[in-house]
Write a protein that holds these residues in place. Structure first.
Motif, PDB file in Angstrom:
ATOM      1  N   GLY A  80      -3.423   1.629  -3.655  1.00 16.94           N
ATOM      2  CA  GLY A  80      -3.972   2.983  -2.998  1.00 16.94           C
ATOM      3  C   GLY A  80      -5.432   2.807  -2.757  1.00 16.94           C
ATOM      4  N   ASN A  99       0.912  -1.193   0.150  1.00 21.96           N
ATOM      5  CA  ASN A  99      -0.023  -0.039   0.060  1.00 21.96           C
ATOM      6  C   ASN A  99       0.949   1.245  -0.033  1.00 21.96           C
ATOM      7  OD1 ASN A  99      -1.491   2.384   1.983  1.00 21.96           O
ATOM      8  ND2 ASN A  99      -2.650   1.115   0.553  1.00 21.96           N
ATOM      9  N   LYS A 100       0.703   2.177  -0.929  1.00 19.03           N
ATOM     10  CA  LYS A 100       1.343   3.531  -0.870  1.00 19.03           C
ATOM     11  C   LYS A 100       0.334   4.676  -0.706  1.00 19.03           C
ATOM     12  CE  LYS A 100       4.256   6.099  -4.237  1.00 19.03           C
ATOM     13  NZ  LYS A 100       4.882   6.106  -5.649  1.00 19.03           N
ATOM     14  N   PHE A 101      -0.930   4.616  -1.065  1.00 18.14           N
ATOM     15  CA  PHE A 101      -1.760   5.813  -0.771  1.00 18.14           C
ATOM     16  C   PHE A 101      -2.915   5.162   0.148  1.00 18.14           C
ATOM     17  CE2 PHE A 101       0.165   6.518  -4.889  1.00 18.14           C
ATOM     18  CZ  PHE A 101       0.853   7.917  -4.791  1.00 18.14           C
ATOM     19  N   ILE A 111      -6.521  13.713  -6.107  1.00 19.60           N
ATOM     20  CA  ILE A 111      -5.808  12.500  -6.548  1.00 19.60           C
ATOM     21  C   ILE A 111      -4.906  12.686  -7.831  1.00 19.60           C
ATOM     22  CG2 ILE A 111      -6.414  10.214  -7.641  1.00 19.60           C
ATOM     23  CD1 ILE A 111      -9.259  10.382  -6.214  1.00 19.60           C
ATOM     24  N   PHE A 143      -8.444   5.656  -2.026  1.00 18.99           N
ATOM     25  CA  PHE A 143      -8.582   7.080  -2.071  1.00 18.99           C
ATOM     26  C   PHE A 143     -10.156   7.210  -2.010  1.00 18.99           C
ATOM     27  CE2 PHE A 143      -5.609   5.491  -5.507  1.00 18.99           C
ATOM     28  CZ  PHE A 143      -4.502   6.335  -5.010  1.00 18.99           C
ATOM     29  N   PHE A 182      -6.045   7.225   1.789  1.00 20.67           N
ATOM     30  CA  PHE A 182      -6.913   8.239   2.249  1.00 20.67           C
ATOM     31  C   PHE A 182      -8.455   7.817   2.310  1.00 20.67           C
ATOM     32  CE2 PHE A 182      -3.381   9.726  -0.309  1.00 20.67           C
ATOM     33  CZ  PHE A 182      -3.046  10.755   0.731  1.00 20.67           C
ATOM     34  N   LEU A 185      -1.611  13.800  -6.596  1.00 24.77           N
ATOM     35  CA  LEU A 185      -0.689  12.867  -6.093  1.00 24.77           C
ATOM     36  C   LEU A 185      -0.342  12.087  -6.971  1.00 24.77           C
ATOM     37  CD1 LEU A 185      -3.646  11.154  -3.442  1.00 24.77           C
ATOM     38  CD2 LEU A 185      -1.257  12.490  -2.801  1.00 24.77           C
ATOM     39  N   TRP A 189      -6.573  -0.581  -6.879  1.00 27.36           N
ATOM     40  CA  TRP A 189      -6.916   0.477  -6.043  1.00 27.36           C
ATOM     41  C   TRP A 189      -8.270   0.399  -5.859  1.00 27.36           C
ATOM     42  CZ3 TRP A 189     -10.671   2.726  -8.884  1.00 27.36           C
ATOM     43  CH2 TRP A 189     -10.713   2.932 -10.365  1.00 27.36           C
TER      44      TRP A 189
END
Length: 960
Positions: free
Chosen positions: A194, A126-128, A213, A196, A130, A216, A237
């Motif tokens: 990710g 996992n990198k992002f 986004i 989002f 939110f 980003l 994602w």
């Protein structure tokens, strides 16, 4: 604090002490609301806070998630800090060497035994991450729903390939849809590269979410860029589209194109189920057992529970419809000892009766009324406390009821506080008359209506009051706080109740107070510079939308009350009214500025035109405030394509400044430079050349040749020289500006890059192609690095670089640059943006030179239509496109079509330009040649010239 990761934890169950059950350390002491920190409650008493018997408990998972995240991020952070420390140590040693021996040299640390480097593990993918809300530490239930969602979104079985996985969760407000999605994302974080989320409350908030986004992803901060980036990401994602409740929302427009990705939608609208591809779930109340557990956990009651407690709990959960939001609120009241569990139902029923009797602006739905009653008790409890913090909390809640409910930045209030203090202590020339006049105005002027914690003298204003008020609201579960970006949110139903609890008169008052708070937080130029201020204005836009929807700005007519009297003569008459108009003008100016900056020119024009009219009536055209308002409105008109109105306003400002300040004043010259630039953009090249030449002459004499404003004006004049095909003069002007800017500005400064771009285009037109290529390559690379690959200036540089490659006959490379560049321009700008149209024009030229005439013709016809619609039929850009398309037909021996377009270009070119302009001469010569060729036998384009020879002949007329 930003150097540390801090997670505050507090006990949620009282400890059994000799003097009775109580908290050893209260939440307020254990977990203060501090910037850049995280906080959560642990469902345990003080002694058991760090002992977990069950790995599936919510508290354990919350703490483990934070520890894993910190551990994952630590190597990169530590490595970066060591590198910074090493560089700082090297600089320090170098400075010591200079002081000791007078020599400067580099200090190398090739060994670096203390330098910590470690490759970040790829195990955690996992990198992002939110999510819409921080997951509650007492989240309970919905295990069956979680299994269904996991099976639907994550399973590789039973789903056809090539399908975007979309699951819709619908149900009544307060049923826990958003919390569930946040919990699902948190529990399955490592299944997604990710995570989002999109605030789908409105199309505006959805656009803003996608814009974040896009940023980003290293693209422009636009909706199209964000959607495009997700569509092209190969990694898995998850996108949570939250609060898609509006029946008029086009939900399908929020799905990134293609078959990639996983999407969760939360909505009150069951008809949105049609958009699901892997199923839909309806959320109502919790199950009976889960509801009881959630309530008693929210109350802080320790297991085992006695039968009396469970009986009362079941009665409460049944009365509240098993709705999670209502249960948490009821538990908060009992936890804070506002009432006992035995007394709660009686109080709840009393508050329901009050709601039924109260006249509301809009009658809430039955399920909303159920929850409303739980909050009525909370707000009354705060009001009865009578403390400063409780009063501030109630007023804060009434204020944010007229903001958007998500992502309310705390610094809206701290900025308002700071700016209010700043306005109260301005720097001014302390003349006797000025001092007396200022004192008189201060006594007569009514202060803006604000919450108590933003009122009073500057010495009484205390920023900590805002934090204490937030803590009070948070303690009653009326808000959720996000420590990562120091913001807070309200549940949509809480947000509605915060307004509905007010009478109509109170709603009008608090809507105005909310608008005043936002206005106090906004700064106007030149005090608004920097990325921090720009991000703030971007983030408050949804709040401004909601607030102005409830309380539109309508500035009172100055003439209706004061007739022909101008300020300050009108001061003795009806001064309070004058101060109201002044406040309205300032608020409208600030709101209009924010809208204009975000490209919402229609809203900006409505507000700024009111500002301009009010200032014209009260101060006249020669007031500096009036002239600045006119220039701001002119810039907004440019964004709307209302070019003649923009130029008219700028002309008025130039005339007024010449009369008031003189022709050589800096402000006059600055306005003249803007007007000259506007003439050029409008295609009025004759006026542009006249104004810019005069401006440069006066600036050189008044400010000096190396002044920044002089250099900017010279650079603009160089561009206008190019429009007149005076390429050598253009080159010389840009060379002079570039030499000066390289001396005074840092390497790679954006102004320097602009001049390099302009110089490269002049050199291209002169045939100095290798140098032009070197310059444009550097400009493109520097802008990519500084601004991003999809910034409009970067895309413009890419288009100009492609022009150079075309002249070098490297057509395939030029086309490879342009095609993705045009697509990016359409995403970030619009189909009719000048940069996009210029890119298409260059692509047309490439197609024509490659003899791909059908593609070139199609693009040319499209460009004529778009230029006529966006720039006007008489604009030189439109005329030039007609002229070039006529040449394209001539190359193909389509003489009749070529004459038709050339005659149209010849007719239009003289509307804006004179007969002496080079393009007018070229068009006239082309028309003569075409008519001559038409009279020749067999329709040959030129006697004795084959098509190939004629194509070469056309090259000297700068054809394709």
């Amino acid at each position: 604090m930003k150097q540390f990761h801090i997670f505050f934890l507090w006990e949620e169950i009282p400890s059994d002490l000799p003097d009775g059950p109580r908290y050893v350390v209260t939440e307020a002491s254990a977990a203060p609301i501090v910037d850049n920190t995280e906080r959560a409650g642990v469902l345990a008493n003080h002694a058991q806070m760090i002992r977990f018997s069950d790995a599936s408990s919510t508290s354990y998972r919350t703490i483990m998630e934070a520890l894993v995240r910190y551990s994952r991020d630590a190597p990169a952070v530590i490595s970066r800090r060591w590198q910074q420390a090493t560089e700082a140590l090297s600089r320090a040693r170098s400075n010591e060497a200079i002081e000791l021996v007078g020599l400067a040299f580099d200090v190398h640390n090739s060994g670096r035994p203390f330098y910590y480097e470690q490759k970040v593990s790829d195990v955690l993918r996992n990198k992002f991450f939110f999510i819409p809300q921080v997951v509650s530490s007492i989240f309970t239930g919905r295990e069956d729903a979680a299994s269904i969602v996991a099976e639907s979104l994550l399973s590789t079985e039973g789903t056809s390939l090539g399908q975007q996985r979309r699951l819709v969760i619908y149900g009544i407000g307060g049923s826990g849809k958003t919390q569930f999605c946040s919990k699902f994302a948190q529990d399955n974080r490592e299944s997604f590269w990710g995570v989002f989320w999109i605030d789908a409350t409105s199309t505006v908030t959805a656009k803003q979410s996608f814009a974040k986004i896009g940023k980003l992803g290293g693209m422009e901060a636009t909706q199209n860029a964000g959607k495009h980036w997700l569509s092209n990401v190969n990694e898995p994602w998850l996108l949570i589209i939250n609060n898609a409740d509006d029946l008029g929302l086009e939900l399908s427009s929020l799905f990134p194109e293609g078959d990639r990705g996983h999407i969760l939608v939360t909505t009150r609208n069951p008809s949105f189920r049609i958009h699901a591809t892997v199923g839909a779930l309806e959320f109502t109340g919790l199950g009976k057992e889960d509801a009881l557990v959630l309530l008693l956990r929210a109350c802080g009651f320790r297991r085992p529970w006695d039968s009396s407690t469970e009986k009362r709990g079941n009665e409460i959960t049944n009365a509240l419809g098993y709705l999670a939001l209502a249960l948490i609120q009821a538990g908060a009241l009992i936890l804070r000892q506002v009432c006992r569990i035995d007394d709660y139902l009686g109080l709840y029923q009393e508050f329901r009766k009050r709601i039924r009797k109260r006249q509301l602006s809009e009658d809430p739905r039955d399920e909303d009324q159920t929850i409303y009653a739980t909050w009525e008790h909370s707000i009354e409890s705060l009001e009865l406390r009578g403390t400063e913090a409780s009063r501030d909390a109630v007023q804060l809640l009434s204020t944010v009821g007229f903001f958007h409910f998500e992502d309310i930045r705390v610094d809206i209030f701290t900025r308002a506080l700071k700016n209010k203090s700043r306005e109260s202590n301005p720097t001014f020339q302390a003349t006797f008359v000025g001092t007396v006049l200022r004192g008189l105005i201060a006594r007569m002027e009514a202060p803006p209506i604000l919450p108590e914690f933003l009122r009073g003298s500057t010495t009484d204003l205390d920023p900590s009051r805002i934090r204490h008020a937030l803590h009070s609201l948070h303690s009653f579960s009326l808000i959720s706080y996000n420590s990562r970006d120091d913001s807070f949110s309200l549940h949509p139903v809480v947000h509605s109740w915060a307004r509905d609890r007010l009478t109509r008169g109170e709603q009008t008052l608090w809507a105005q107070i909310a608008l005043n708070v936002l206005a106090e937080a906004i700064l106007l130029p030149p005090d608004d510079g920097g990325e921090i201020h720009e991000e703030f204005r971007r983030d408050i836009l949804p709040h401004l939308d909601f607030c102005l929807g409830a309380r539109p700005i309508r500035i009172l007519s100055y003439d209706n009350y004061f007739g022909g009297l101008k300020f300050p003569i009108a001061l003795p008459w009806r001064f309070p009214l004058l101060s109201v108009i002044r406040a309205q003008v300032l608020t409208a100016a600030k709101c209009g500025y924010v809208y204009a900056e975000r490209g919402r020119f229609s809203e900006a024009a409505m507000l700024l035109s009111q500002v301009k009219d009010a200032l014209l009536q009260s101060k006249g055209v020669r007031s500096e405030h009036t002239m600045r308002a006119m220039l701001g409105l002119a810039a907004t008109y440019w964004g709307l394509g209302r070019l003649e109105e923009a130029v008219s306003l700028q002309k008025s400002v130039v005339t007024a400044r010449i009369q008031r300040l003189g022709p050589d004043h800096l402000d006059t010259l600055s306005a003249m430079d803007q007007l000259g630039r506007s003439f050029w953009l409008h295609g009025d090249y004759v006026e542009a050349l006249e104004y810019q030449t005069l401006t440069v002459q006066r600036m050189k004499a008044t400010l000096g040749i190396n002044h920044a404003d002089t250099l900017s004006a010279m650079d603009n004049l160089g561009v206008t020289y190019g429009s007149w095909q005076r390429f050598k003069e253009s080159r010389d002007m840009h060379l002079q500006v570039l030499a000066s800017r390289k001396k005074t500005l840092a390497p790679g400064h954006l102004d320097t890059l602009t001049t390099m771009n302009n110089l490269a285009m002049a050199l291209k037109d002169l045939g100095v192609l290798d140098t032009a290529k070197e310059l444009m390559t550097e400009v493109y690379e520097q802008r990519t690095q500084k601004l991003g690959k999809e910034h409009p200036w970067t895309l413009w540089a890419l288009c100009n670089l492609a022009k150079v490659y075309t002249e070098l006959e490297r057509y395939e490379e030029a086309e490879t640059m342009l095609v993705p560049g045009i697509a990016a321009g359409r995403r970030s700008l619009s189909d009719d943006h000048l940069g996009v149209l210029m890119g298409l024009g260059e692509l047309t030229r490439i197609y024509a030179r490659q003899k791909r005439f059908q593609e070139a013709e199609s693009l040319s016809q499209h460009l004529i239509e778009r230029f006529e619609a966006s720039r006007g039929k008489e604009h030189p850009d439109t005329v030039y496109t007609l002229y070039k398309t006529a040449q394209l037909f001539e190359i193909q021996s389509k003489v009749v079509k070529a004459i038709e377009l050339c005659e149209l270009a010849n007719e239009r070119v003289r509307i804006r330009l004179t007969d002496e302009h080079p393009m007018a001469k070229d068009i006239s010569l082309q028309l003569q040649r075409l008519k001559k060729s038409q009279d020749e036998p067999h329709g040959q384009p030129s006697v004795g010239l084959p098509l190939k020879t004629q194509s070469k002949k056309l090259q000297k007329y700068k054809t394709f």
